[in-house]
Write an enzyme that holds these catalytic residues in place. Structure first.
Site, PDB file in Angstrom:
ATOM      1  N   ARG A 240       0.860  -1.180   0.000  1.00  0.00           N
ATOM      2  CA  ARG A 240       0.000   0.000   0.000  1.00  0.00           C
ATOM      3  C   ARG A 240       0.897   1.231   0.000  1.00  0.00           C
ATOM      4  NH1 ARG A 240      -3.652  -2.757  -1.391  1.00  0.00           N
ATOM      5  NH2 ARG A 240      -5.684  -3.080  -0.370  1.00  0.00           N
ATOM      6  N   GLU A 269      -4.152   7.178  -4.672  1.00  0.00           N
ATOM      7  CA  GLU A 269      -4.509   6.592  -5.972  1.00  0.00           C
ATOM      8  C   GLU A 269      -5.895   7.050  -6.400  1.00  0.00           C
ATOM      9  OE1 GLU A 269      -4.310   2.331  -5.719  1.00  0.00           O
ATOM     10  OE2 GLU A 269      -2.267   2.362  -4.940  1.00  0.00           O
ATOM     11  N   HIS A 287      -1.492  -0.249  -9.735  1.00  0.00           N
ATOM     12  CA  HIS A 287      -2.122  -1.163  -8.768  1.00  0.00           C
ATOM     13  C   HIS A 287      -2.683  -2.415  -9.458  1.00  0.00           C
ATOM     14  CE1 HIS A 287      -4.121  -1.219  -4.534  1.00  0.00           C
ATOM     15  NE2 HIS A 287      -3.933  -2.450  -4.980  1.00  0.00           N
TER      16      HIS A 287
END
Ligand code: DGY
Length: 321
Positions: A240, A269, A287
């Site tokens: 993360r 994000e 991601h």
């Protein structure tokens, strides 16, 4: 015939997963795949027995407090659960589950990809070809760092970290790891455990982050810790963005303290810190750690197995609250 339970689905899910949902439940599918706001989540959950969010839906304490009483479960389509306030869910008696195991291989593949691409300057090379600026082969140009035989430090030796270690051993890497607790010797497979992260960092030619984002790990890779890495180290993050202090990482990439970084996850994000884009020594992905056909199906089925268990009064396999 009994009415099927209504299930609010946060995002568009793989076709086979939505098909099973439609067979067994009355799903409220998100056919436009838009990201629901807090208000929309609360509104669309009216009468729902459960919610299947992805990590993009933030189920904060406030949202959870506003959910209708009908909601008994939140079965996340993700292994990470930093988007869900577990304490608030528990306080309301809502069962929360995640999808561990099934995405470990896919995520470790992306971590390897990032590590290799960052070390071998893949971003610069690929750009030369796409922009027709390749000035021909050169004995001294485009030199990267060899991965084979180097020391890899892993932060977070859970399922993904362990797969990453196995893959890296295929490159003869020496594995060091930091984890909340030492794992069993058979799982360690010769890796060196460091109870103290700061003591491990000077030994890491490569550092790969695999721990969850929690209050304890937020900003874990900060300026002081980066300074402890050997000069010219490479940082990889598939966990993360919150685990990394962006200012510190960007400064170390700009100064050359770090050779490169391979990043699949970011703070804020999808609007990443624009400085990452300006750096040639970053290899960036959007991601996609778990984004294989096989894994996304498996994540969906795992979330549905958890949902089925809860809806039939059984213990779900991946219970978090
Ligand atoms: C996960 O499962 O946590 C991945 O980051 C995708 O959400």
């Amino acid at each position: 015939m009994m009415n099927k339970p209504v299930i609010l689905v946060g995002r568009r899910l793989p076709a086979a997963v939505e098909k099973r949902l439609q067979r067994d439940y009355a799903p409220r599918l998100n056919t436009d795949d838009e990201i629901y706001s807090a208000d929309q989540l609360v509104e669309f959950a009216a009468g729902a027995a459960a919610i299947i969010p992805c990590h993009t839906e933030r189920l904060s304490a406030d949202v959870i407090a506003r959910l209708p009483d009908s909601v008994r479960a939140i079965c996340s389509f993700s292994v990470g659960y930093d988007h869900i306030d577990l304490g608030a869910a528990k306080a309301r008696g809502i069962i929360v589950t995640n999808t561990p195991d099934v995405l470990s291989n896919a995520t470790a593949e992306v971590a390897m990809l990032l590590m290799l691409a960052a070390a071998r300057r893949a971003h610069e090379g690929a750009r030369m070809l796409r922009t027709d600026t390749w000035g021909d082969w050169s004995a001294t140009g485009q030199l990267g760092i060899e991965v084979t035989g180097k020391r890899l430090g892993i932060i977070g030796m859970g399922r993904v970290g362990q797969v990453m270690a196995r893959r890296a051993r295929g490159f003869d890497m020496q594995i060091h790891y930091h984890n909340r607790r030492r794992i069993d010797a058979d799982l360690e497979a010769g890796a060196t455990f460091h109870a103290d992260l700061d003591a491990m960092l000077p030994l890491c030619d490569f550092l790969s982050i695999h721990c969850p984002a929690t209050p304890d790990t937020t900003g874990l890779l900060n300026a002081e810790r980066i300074a402890r890495l050997p000069d010219g180290a490479v940082v990889v993050n598939t966990a993360r963005g919150a685990v990394v202090d962006d200012d510190a990482l960007i400064a170390a990439l700009q100064s050359g303290k770090l050779f490169a970084a391979g990043l699949d996850v970011f703070n804020g994000e999808p609007h990443i810190d624009p400085r990452y884009r300006e750096l040639d020594n970053t290899f960036l992905l959007p991601h996609i750690g778990s984004a294989t056909r096989e894994t996304r199906d498996a994540m969906g089925f795992r979330a549905l197995d958890n949902l089925d268990a809860i809806m039939t009064g059984r213990q779900p396999r991946d219970r978090l609250t």
